[in-house]
Every structure is written in structure tokens, then in C-alpha cells.
Design a protein around this motif. Structure first.
Motif, PDB file in Angstrom:
ATOM      1  N   LYS A   1      48.622  38.409  27.852  1.00 16.60           N
ATOM      2  CA  LYS A   1      48.179  39.091  26.746  1.00 16.60           C
ATOM      3  C   LYS A   1      48.022  38.081  25.596  1.00 16.60           C
ATOM      4  O   LYS A   1      46.956  38.114  24.672  1.00 16.60           O
ATOM      5  CB  LYS A   1      49.040  40.257  26.405  1.00 16.60           C
ATOM      6  N   ALA A   2      49.070  37.263  25.311  1.00 14.79           N
ATOM      7  CA  ALA A   2      48.831  36.260  24.297  1.00 14.79           C
ATOM      8  C   ALA A   2      47.543  35.256  24.504  1.00 14.79           C
ATOM      9  O   ALA A   2      46.833  34.989  23.496  1.00 14.79           O
ATOM     10  CB  ALA A   2      50.100  35.199  24.230  1.00 14.79           C
ATOM     11  N   ILE A   3      47.546  34.664  25.843  1.00 18.42           N
ATOM     12  CA  ILE A   3      46.297  33.927  26.104  1.00 18.42           C
ATOM     13  C   ILE A   3      44.918  34.726  25.917  1.00 18.42           C
ATOM     14  O   ILE A   3      43.851  34.135  25.265  1.00 18.42           O
ATOM     15  CB  ILE A   3      46.158  33.353  27.457  1.00 18.42           C
ATOM     16  N   LEU A   4      44.980  35.983  26.135  1.00 17.88           N
ATOM     17  CA  LEU A   4      43.901  36.823  26.152  1.00 17.88           C
ATOM     18  C   LEU A   4      43.344  37.185  24.470  1.00 17.88           C
ATOM     19  O   LEU A   4      42.214  36.942  24.196  1.00 17.88           O
ATOM     20  CB  LEU A   4      43.892  38.078  26.551  1.00 17.88           C
ATOM     21  N   LEU A   5      44.469  37.227  23.736  1.00 13.65           N
ATOM     22  CA  LEU A   5      44.330  37.349  22.273  1.00 13.65           C
ATOM     23  C   LEU A   5      43.803  36.038  21.685  1.00 13.65           C
ATOM     24  O   LEU A   5      42.913  36.227  20.690  1.00 13.65           O
ATOM     25  CB  LEU A   5      45.593  37.893  21.569  1.00 13.65           C
ATOM     26  N   PHE A   6      44.265  35.169  22.124  1.00 16.23           N
ATOM     27  CA  PHE A   6      43.862  33.701  21.450  1.00 16.23           C
ATOM     28  C   PHE A   6      42.533  33.418  22.094  1.00 16.23           C
ATOM     29  O   PHE A   6      41.728  33.323  21.193  1.00 16.23           O
ATOM     30  CB  PHE A   6      44.722  32.516  22.256  1.00 16.23           C
TER      31      PHE A   6
ATOM     32  N   LEU B   1      38.312  36.771  31.074  1.00 16.74           N
ATOM     33  CA  LEU B   1      38.254  37.689  32.105  1.00 16.74           C
ATOM     34  C   LEU B   1      38.542  37.202  33.593  1.00 16.74           C
ATOM     35  O   LEU B   1      39.173  37.724  34.087  1.00 16.74           O
ATOM     36  CB  LEU B   1      36.701  38.347  31.988  1.00 16.74           C
ATOM     37  N   ILE B   2      37.930  36.091  33.614  1.00 24.46           N
ATOM     38  CA  ILE B   2      38.414  35.204  34.810  1.00 24.46           C
ATOM     39  C   ILE B   2      39.843  34.862  34.830  1.00 24.46           C
ATOM     40  O   ILE B   2      40.610  34.989  35.661  1.00 24.46           O
ATOM     41  CB  ILE B   2      37.677  34.086  34.997  1.00 24.46           C
ATOM     42  N   PHE B   3      40.407  34.343  33.620  1.00 28.32           N
ATOM     43  CA  PHE B   3      41.715  34.128  33.778  1.00 28.32           C
ATOM     44  C   PHE B   3      42.646  35.395  34.109  1.00 28.32           C
ATOM     45  O   PHE B   3      43.682  35.223  34.472  1.00 28.32           O
ATOM     46  CB  PHE B   3      42.251  33.466  32.281  1.00 28.32           C
ATOM     47  N   VAL B   4      42.348  36.396  33.376  1.00 30.81           N
ATOM     48  CA  VAL B   4      43.242  37.595  33.384  1.00 30.81           C
ATOM     49  C   VAL B   4      43.195  38.047  34.890  1.00 30.81           C
ATOM     50  O   VAL B   4      44.249  38.456  35.434  1.00 30.81           O
ATOM     51  CB  VAL B   4      42.706  38.868  32.584  1.00 30.81           C
ATOM     52  N   ALA B   5      42.032  37.956  35.451  1.00 26.20           N
ATOM     53  CA  ALA B   5      41.873  38.534  36.952  1.00 26.20           C
ATOM     54  C   ALA B   5      42.555  37.605  37.889  1.00 26.20           C
ATOM     55  O   ALA B   5      43.326  38.257  38.716  1.00 26.20           O
ATOM     56  CB  ALA B   5      40.421  38.610  37.268  1.00 26.20           C
ATOM     57  N   LEU B   6      42.615  36.295  37.825  1.00 24.97           N
ATOM     58  CA  LEU B   6      43.400  35.223  38.409  1.00 24.97           C
ATOM     59  C   LEU B   6      44.798  35.492  38.175  1.00 24.97           C
ATOM     60  O   LEU B   6      45.714  35.368  39.211  1.00 24.97           O
ATOM     61  CB  LEU B   6      43.234  33.810  38.170  1.00 24.97           C
ATOM     62  N   SER B   7      45.168  35.790  37.049  1.00 21.64           N
ATOM     63  CA  SER B   7      46.761  35.736  36.687  1.00 21.64           C
ATOM     64  C   SER B   7      47.134  37.213  37.359  1.00 21.64           C
ATOM     65  O   SER B   7      48.330  37.203  37.925  1.00 21.64           O
ATOM     66  CB  SER B   7      47.169  35.681  35.183  1.00 21.64           C
ATOM     67  N   ILE B   8      46.303  38.451  37.339  1.00 18.69           N
ATOM     68  CA  ILE B   8      47.009  39.609  38.023  1.00 18.69           C
ATOM     69  C   ILE B   8      47.029  39.252  39.393  1.00 18.69           C
ATOM     70  O   ILE B   8      47.562  39.697  40.289  1.00 18.69           O
ATOM     71  CB  ILE B   8      45.972  40.537  37.592  1.00 18.69           C
ATOM     72  N   GLY B   9      45.839  38.797  39.937  1.00 17.17           N
ATOM     73  CA  GLY B   9      45.889  38.473  41.377  1.00 17.17           C
ATOM     74  C   GLY B   9      47.350  37.728  41.763  1.00 17.17           C
ATOM     75  O   GLY B   9      47.973  37.833  42.873  1.00 17.17           O
ATOM     76  N   LEU B  10      47.538  36.394  40.987  1.00 16.86           N
ATOM     77  CA  LEU B  10      48.482  35.684  41.353  1.00 16.86           C
ATOM     78  C   LEU B  10      49.908  36.722  41.283  1.00 16.86           C
ATOM     79  O   LEU B  10      51.156  36.316  42.005  1.00 16.86           O
ATOM     80  CB  LEU B  10      48.877  34.690  40.550  1.00 16.86           C
ATOM     81  N   ILE B  11      50.050  37.635  40.323  1.00 13.73           N
ATOM     82  CA  ILE B  11      51.307  38.371  39.886  1.00 13.73           C
ATOM     83  C   ILE B  11      51.377  39.388  41.067  1.00 13.73           C
ATOM     84  O   ILE B  11      52.461  39.497  41.631  1.00 13.73           O
ATOM     85  CB  ILE B  11      51.265  39.066  38.614  1.00 13.73           C
ATOM     86  N   ALA B  12      50.271  39.861  41.622  1.00 12.92           N
ATOM     87  CA  ALA B  12      50.315  40.845  42.710  1.00 12.92           C
ATOM     88  C   ALA B  12      50.687  40.193  44.036  1.00 12.92           C
ATOM     89  O   ALA B  12      51.327  40.696  44.821  1.00 12.92           O
ATOM     90  CB  ALA B  12      49.000  41.599  42.609  1.00 12.92           C
ATOM     91  N   LEU B  13      50.402  38.935  44.209  1.00 15.61           N
ATOM     92  CA  LEU B  13      50.549  38.250  45.328  1.00 15.61           C
ATOM     93  C   LEU B  13      52.086  37.658  45.555  1.00 15.61           C
ATOM     94  O   LEU B  13      52.611  37.726  46.669  1.00 15.61           O
ATOM     95  CB  LEU B  13      49.595  36.901  45.395  1.00 15.61           C
ATOM     96  N   PHE B  14      52.697  37.463  44.340  1.00 15.46           N
ATOM     97  CA  PHE B  14      54.133  37.114  44.629  1.00 15.46           C
ATOM     98  C   PHE B  14      55.042  38.227  44.327  1.00 15.46           C
ATOM     99  O   PHE B  14      56.243  37.836  44.248  1.00 15.46           O
ATOM    100  CB  PHE B  14      54.376  35.861  43.468  1.00 15.46           C
ATOM    101  N   GLU B  15      54.616  39.268  44.026  1.00 13.16           N
ATOM    102  CA  GLU B  15      55.634  40.292  44.007  1.00 13.16           C
ATOM    103  C   GLU B  15      55.849  41.080  45.315  1.00 13.16           C
ATOM    104  O   GLU B  15      55.260  41.100  46.421  1.00 13.16           O
ATOM    105  CB  GLU B  15      55.063  41.481  43.001  1.00 13.16           C
TER     106      GLU B  15
END
Length: 54
Positions: free
Chosen positions: A3-8, A40-54
């Protein structure tokens, strides 16, 4: 963290529309879409990585 990076990036896009940053690839006001697409690409990749490692 995402969220911080997206707001930035949103703030950078708003600044780009008001006064172009002058960075390579961001010379015109209409280049603000590049910042939005990057966010948008950053958020999609970060959500993908979070889902991958949970």
C-alpha cells in the motif's frame, strides 16, 4: 508495504500530470500512465508472491 509503494507511485503519477518529472521516459504529462501501469504490475506480482509463499 504494497500500500505504501502504491501510494508513492500514485503521488508520482499526480505530480507527473501537474509538472512532468523529466526522468527518462517521463518527459510529457501524458506519460503518467506508465507510473500507473508500473504500480499495477508491482501490486499483481507482490500479491502473487504472497499467495505463493502462504
Amino acid at each position: 508495504m504494497t500500500k505504501a509503494i502504491l501510494l508513492f507511485l500514485l503521488a508520482l503519477a499526480a505530480i507527473q500530470v501537474i509538472k512532468p518529472l523529466g526522468w527518462p521516459g517521463l518527459k510529457k504529462r501524458s506519460d503518467a500512465w506508465k507510473l500507473a501501469a508500473g504500480g499495477l504490475i508491482f501490486v499483481a506480482l507482490s500479491i502473487g508472491l504472497i499467495a505463493l509463499f502462504e
